[in-house]
Design an enzyme around this catalytic site. Structure first.
Site, PDB file in Angstrom:
ATOM      1  N   GLY A 322      42.511  43.610  45.107  1.00  0.00           N
ATOM      2  CA  GLY A 322      43.517  43.053  46.011  1.00  0.00           C
ATOM      3  C   GLY A 322      44.864  43.166  45.329  1.00  0.00           C
ATOM      4  O   GLY A 322      45.711  43.995  45.664  1.00  0.00           O
ATOM      5  N   TYR A 364      49.342  28.319  38.115  1.00  0.00           N
ATOM      6  CA  TYR A 364      48.635  29.036  37.030  1.00  0.00           C
ATOM      7  C   TYR A 364      49.499  29.236  35.792  1.00  0.00           C
ATOM      8  O   TYR A 364      49.133  30.012  34.912  1.00  0.00           O
ATOM      9  CB  TYR A 364      48.206  30.436  37.494  1.00  0.00           C
ATOM     10  CG  TYR A 364      47.512  30.483  38.826  1.00  0.00           C
ATOM     11  CD1 TYR A 364      46.303  29.824  39.038  1.00  0.00           C
ATOM     12  CD2 TYR A 364      48.053  31.224  39.865  1.00  0.00           C
ATOM     13  CE1 TYR A 364      45.671  29.899  40.260  1.00  0.00           C
ATOM     14  CE2 TYR A 364      47.424  31.302  41.095  1.00  0.00           C
ATOM     15  CZ  TYR A 364      46.232  30.630  41.284  1.00  0.00           C
ATOM     16  OH  TYR A 364      45.607  30.711  42.505  1.00  0.00           O
ATOM     17  N   CYS A 391      61.480  19.301  46.341  1.00  0.00           N
ATOM     18  CA  CYS A 391      61.702  18.017  45.691  1.00  0.00           C
ATOM     19  C   CYS A 391      60.673  17.780  44.606  1.00  0.00           C
ATOM     20  O   CYS A 391      59.827  16.878  44.732  1.00  0.00           O
ATOM     21  CB  CYS A 391      61.652  16.920  46.727  1.00  0.00           C
ATOM     22  SG  CYS A 391      62.862  17.213  47.992  1.00  0.00           S
ATOM     23  N   GLU A 392      60.714  18.602  43.597  1.00  0.00           N
ATOM     24  CA  GLU A 392      59.699  18.510  42.567  1.00  0.00           C
ATOM     25  C   GLU A 392      60.188  19.284  41.349  1.00  0.00           C
ATOM     26  O   GLU A 392      60.610  20.435  41.482  1.00  0.00           O
ATOM     27  CB  GLU A 392      58.423  19.156  43.147  1.00  0.00           C
ATOM     28  CG  GLU A 392      57.234  18.834  42.399  1.00  0.00           C
ATOM     29  CD  GLU A 392      55.931  18.958  43.167  1.00  0.00           C
ATOM     30  OE1 GLU A 392      55.861  18.612  44.357  1.00  0.00           O
ATOM     31  OE2 GLU A 392      54.992  19.393  42.526  1.00  0.00           O
TER      32      GLU A 392
HETATM   33  N1  LLP Z   1      36.626  39.953  45.515  1.00  0.00           N
HETATM   34  C1  LLP Z   1      36.363  38.647  45.507  1.00  0.00           C
HETATM   35  C2  LLP Z   1      35.009  38.188  45.833  1.00  0.00           C
HETATM   36  C3  LLP Z   1      37.360  37.724  45.179  1.00  0.00           C
HETATM   37  O1  LLP Z   1      37.073  36.428  45.169  1.00  0.00           O
HETATM   38  C4  LLP Z   1      38.653  38.189  44.870  1.00  0.00           C
HETATM   39  C5  LLP Z   1      39.716  37.254  44.512  1.00  0.00           C
HETATM   40  C6  LLP Z   1      38.904  39.564  44.914  1.00  0.00           C
HETATM   41  C7  LLP Z   1      37.851  40.420  45.222  1.00  0.00           C
HETATM   42  C8  LLP Z   1      40.241  40.153  44.629  1.00  0.00           C
HETATM   43  O2  LLP Z   1      40.691  39.894  43.334  1.00  0.00           O
HETATM   44  P1  LLP Z   1      42.024  40.636  42.804  1.00  0.00           P
HETATM   45  O3  LLP Z   1      41.720  42.106  42.691  1.00  0.00           O
HETATM   46  O4  LLP Z   1      43.110  40.388  43.785  1.00  0.00           O
HETATM   47  O5  LLP Z   1      42.283  40.011  41.486  1.00  0.00           O
HETATM   48  N2  LLP Z   1      45.235  33.117  43.839  1.00  0.00           N
HETATM   49  C9  LLP Z   1      44.930  33.679  42.548  1.00  0.00           C
HETATM   50  C10 LLP Z   1      43.882  34.758  42.619  1.00  0.00           C
HETATM   51  C11 LLP Z   1      42.621  34.286  43.285  1.00  0.00           C
HETATM   52  C12 LLP Z   1      41.634  35.393  43.433  1.00  0.00           C
HETATM   53  C13 LLP Z   1      40.544  34.991  44.327  1.00  0.00           C
HETATM   54  N3  LLP Z   1      39.567  36.006  44.521  1.00  0.00           N
HETATM   55  C14 LLP Z   1      46.217  34.204  41.922  1.00  0.00           C
HETATM   56  O6  LLP Z   1      47.270  34.051  42.526  1.00  0.00           O
HETATM   57  O7  LLP Z   1      46.212  34.723  40.821  1.00  0.00           O
END
Ligand code: LLP
Length: 463
Positions: A322, A364, A391-392
């Site tokens: 992603g 994070y 506001c934080e």
């Molecule tokens: N596949 C599954 C089953 C997942 O749970 C995720 C991400 C992906 C693929 C894609 O991962 P990527 O290639 O984007 O790293 N909000 C967090 C990241 C949470 C990821 C959740 N799952 C951030 O902002 O770093």
């Protein structure tokens, strides 16, 4: 001297407080290609341009803050992943990073598949014409209604996350007279080197079924017995923003180990394995991500080697990047509202957005870069903290970064690498309106997700 009596503040690099930053770069006008979208450059006037459009024009036309997304870069990265894995593997873009109908169309055209994890993501994918059989449906607590819609629409696979869900999906498929293709998500017990909240393969967490104590093998046993399910493979996702391939190596080893157990016990060789997403990108010049072809080569070699050792035929591999596709393709464009020097500390630069459009720094402790983009400047670097309008005090967008010391209200600054998990995690905190996503391509800009309006907010408030 008190702070308020010394408004000039810490302008010089020789009075820097402690913090998590490197020395100021030699030239603040230089844009590091690692963190900026591919078509980004500065024009002769020093203004940043992307997709052939300059940011001053973008701000005039679309307002700030805005996410500016480079279509050519998105398509290029999607294609690079697709090409790297070739025809013997599948690339599922993880829609949670950022999803819109334009993105779905690009993915479809570039030959990628799509991973969704809610009814809303599924609806977006289907409404933009992604063929259902190229969609994978994820999630640790899919509702009965979501499962029914996924099965009815004919999604290519549902990734099962618990014992209850194995039964639930089987019943729903059977009641609809279907046999649903499924994978089982397992946790392989790997500690990914990333933030605790985005590491997902250690056992003490909510996702998947542990490999330990034979639980995953038991899940497979049950799934194979149910008529409503066609078990096509095993899924593992070890975490996110990972640079080190060794976690994938251990995961692949353990997933193949389970395939061997399944073959020995049931005489079945499952045809697919999914190694998830999680590949890291550069947020600052200190990050060194790998190219898709290196990742594809490494993962394919690991799986092939492990399967040969286990005397299994090599399964079809799928991956779910992603962040690595969309992350680097966008930046957030902000207008500077106030510049507040704090003597001996740093200069606080307030922008017209904040934790509502980028929660990652607060959540994070993420690191970002930033640049003055509406003009070039030869002024000395000052240590800045880019903060929002919420506001934080934890409302920080960029914790420590150098900006030119002549920065002033009205200047435009941009934070690169905000394509992933920024718009998709945006909120209305303080009733701040979520920014638009503006796509730039070949000298043109167009809105693909419009800015939220106060009418949008009030429409939901029906009390
Ligand atoms: N596949 C599954 C089953 C997942 O749970 C995720 C991400 C992906 C693929 C894609 O991962 P990527 O290639 O984007 O790293 N909000 C967090 C990241 C949470 C990821 C959740 N799952 C951030 O902002 O770093």
């Amino acid at each position: 001297m008190s702070r308020s009596a010394h408004p000039a503040g810490p302008r010089h690099a020789d009075v820097l407080p402690e913090g998590h930053y490197s020395a100021p770069p030699a030239d603040l006008n230089t844009l590091d290609g690692k963190v900026w979208a591919q078509t980004v450059t500065r024009n002769a006037d020093g203004v940043l341009t992307v997709g052939g459009v300059d940011v001053v024009t973008l701000a005039e036309q679309h307002g700030t803050p805005a996410y500016i997304l480079d279509e050519a870069d998105f398509r290029g990265r999607a294609r690079a992943w697709r090409t790297a894995f070739g025809n013997d593997a599948d690339v599922f873009y993880a829609g949670k990073a950022f999803l819109s109908r334009a993105v779905v169309r690009w993915l479809h055209e570039e030959g990628l598949n799509l991973d969704v994890c809610s009814g809303g993501e599924l609806a977006t994918a289907l409404s933009a014409g992604m063929p259902a059989d190229r969609i994978a449906f994820h999630g640790n607590n899919k509702s009965t209604e979501e499962i029914r819609r996924a099965v009815e629409s004919g999604v290519g696979r549902i990734v099962l996350d618990s014992f209850q869900e194995i039964v639930r999906v089987a019943h729903i498929a059977q009641s609809l007279g279907k046999r649903q293709r499924v994978q089982i998500r397992i946790t392989v017990g790997v500690e990914a080197h990333t933030h605790e909240f985005i590491a997902t393969a250690h056992e003490d967490q909510k996702f998947g079924i542990p490999l330990a104590d034979g639980q995953a093998a038991e899940a497979v046993r049950r799934a194979l017995q149910l008529d409503g399910l066609e078990l096509i493979g095993i899924h593992s996702h070890i975490g996110s923003q990972i640079f080190d391939m060794s976690g994938f190596e251990v995961a692949a080893h353990r997933v193949v180990g389970l395939l061997k157990v399944i073959r020995d016990e049931h005489g079945v060789e499952l045809p697919e394995i999914d190694l998830g997403g999680g590949l890291g990108i550069a947020y600052t010049s200190d990050d060194d991500p790998r190219e898709p072809h290196e990742i594809a080569k490494a993962l394919t070699e690991i799986v092939t080697r492990e399967c040969e050792a286990a005397r299994l035929s090599t399964p079809r591999i799928s991956v779910e990047p992603g962040r690595a596709i969309v992350g680097p393709t966008a930046f957030t464009l902000y207008e500077v509202g106030t510049v507040k020097p704090l003597d001996g500390l740093r200069t606080y630069v307030s922008v017209d957005g904040g934790m509502s459009d980028n929660i990652r720094t607060a959540l994070y402790d993420a690191e970002y870069s930033v640049a003055l983009v509406s003009r070039a400047s030869d002024a000395e670097p000052m240590l800045a903290r880019v903060v929002g309008k919420h506001c934080e005090s934890g409302d920080i967008v960029v914790k420590d970064a150098f900006l030119p010391s002549d920065l002033a209200p009205g200047d435009l600054i941009a934070v690169p690498a905000t394509g992933a998990y920024c718009r998709s995690m945006a909120s209305n905190y303080n009733h701040v309106l979520r920014p638009p996503v503006v796509v730039v391509h070949e000298g043109e800009s167009r809105v693909v997700v419009r800015r939220e309006t106060e009418e949008d907010l009030l429409r939901l408030d029906v009390g």
